[in-house]
Enzyme design. Structure first.
Site, PDB file in Angstrom:
ATOM      1  N   HIS A 293      50.135  17.623 -30.650  1.00 49.61           N
ATOM      2  CA  HIS A 293      49.699  18.981 -30.953  1.00 49.61           C
ATOM      3  C   HIS A 293      49.677  19.206 -32.458  1.00 49.61           C
ATOM      4  CE1 HIS A 293      50.450  23.551 -30.662  1.00 49.61           C
ATOM      5  NE2 HIS A 293      49.159  23.300 -30.575  1.00 49.61           N
TER       6      HIS A 293
ATOM      7  N   HIS B 184      32.187  21.258 -48.681  1.00 54.15           N
ATOM      8  CA  HIS B 184      32.330  19.827 -48.410  1.00 54.15           C
ATOM      9  C   HIS B 184      33.496  19.240 -49.212  1.00 54.15           C
ATOM     10  CE1 HIS B 184      31.151  15.887 -47.063  1.00 54.15           C
ATOM     11  NE2 HIS B 184      30.961  15.462 -48.306  1.00 54.15           N
TER      12      HIS B 184
ATOM     13  N   ASP C  48      30.507  10.937 -40.660  1.00 58.08           N
ATOM     14  CA  ASP C  48      29.316  10.109 -40.815  1.00 58.08           C
ATOM     15  C   ASP C  48      29.659   8.882 -41.660  1.00 58.08           C
ATOM     16  OD1 ASP C  48      29.207  10.913 -43.561  1.00 58.08           O
ATOM     17  OD2 ASP C  48      27.896  12.589 -43.074  1.00 58.08           O
TER      18      ASP C  48
ATOM     19  N   TYR D 193      26.287  15.415 -43.856  1.00 61.74           N
ATOM     20  CA  TYR D 193      27.283  16.425 -43.471  1.00 61.74           C
ATOM     21  C   TYR D 193      27.596  16.439 -41.978  1.00 61.74           C
ATOM     22  CZ  TYR D 193      26.317  17.900 -48.211  1.00 61.74           C
ATOM     23  OH  TYR D 193      26.132  17.917 -49.574  1.00 61.74           O
ATOM     24  N   ALA D 194      27.424  15.319 -41.293  1.00 66.76           N
ATOM     25  CA  ALA D 194      27.810  15.215 -39.884  1.00 66.76           C
ATOM     26  C   ALA D 194      29.281  14.826 -39.829  1.00 66.76           C
ATOM     27  CB  ALA D 194      26.923  14.203 -39.166  1.00 66.76           C
ATOM     28  N   ASN D 195      30.124  15.804 -40.124  1.00 64.32           N
ATOM     29  CA  ASN D 195      31.571  15.604 -40.205  1.00 64.32           C
ATOM     30  C   ASN D 195      32.260  16.811 -39.600  1.00 64.32           C
ATOM     31  OD1 ASN D 195      31.280  13.278 -42.165  1.00 64.32           O
ATOM     32  ND2 ASN D 195      30.468  14.928 -43.431  1.00 64.32           N
TER      33      ASN D 195
END
Length: 129
Positions: free
Chosen positions: A20, A96, A28, A118-120
């Site tokens: 948890h 970012h 990316d 920016y595929a994060n």
């Protein structure tokens, strides 16, 4: 041998160790990976595996109580924006640069082969009870 779910032994083992509040950065191929977190690098070639494919697989196995992404995704990557919005109605957006800072505190980094910018997303693990 497992017949379903995540078959990659390094990733399956790393997921089993999460608790948890732990952070999991799904990123990316171009995201700088900080020293510290455990890294499972799934990147094979540009675009393989895709960010969406990896994120969907992780969400099928993890309890997630929150997620953070870069505001820049909204301006440059429609597909990733739609994916994140569909899974995380309360998505937190930061710059970012800030996302890179936050990723240093992640327990696990899962690098995809995604080649769109920016595929994060930084996931925060929840608890199933």
């Amino acid at each position: 041998m497992k017949k379903a779910g995540i078959l990659n032994r390094h990733l399956a083992g790393a997921l089993a160790e999460l608790g948890h509040g732990d952070g999991v950065l799904v990123c990316d191929a171009g995201m700088p990976i900080p020293d510290g977190p455990r890294v499972v690098d799934l990147a094979f070639r540009a675009g393989v595996p895709a960010f969406a494919e990896v994120l969907e697989g992780l969400l099928a196995e993890l309890v997630v109580e929150g997620a953070t992404a870069a505001t820049e995704v909204r301006e440059t990557n429609t597909a990733a924006t739609q994916l994140l919005d569909s899974h995380f109605p309360s998505l937190t957006l930061v710059s970012h640069e800030r996302l890179k800072e936050l990723s240093a505190g992640a327990r696990l980094v899962v690098r995809t082969g995604e080649a769109r910018p920016y595929a994060n997303v930084l996931l925060r693990c929840g608890v199933f009870f």
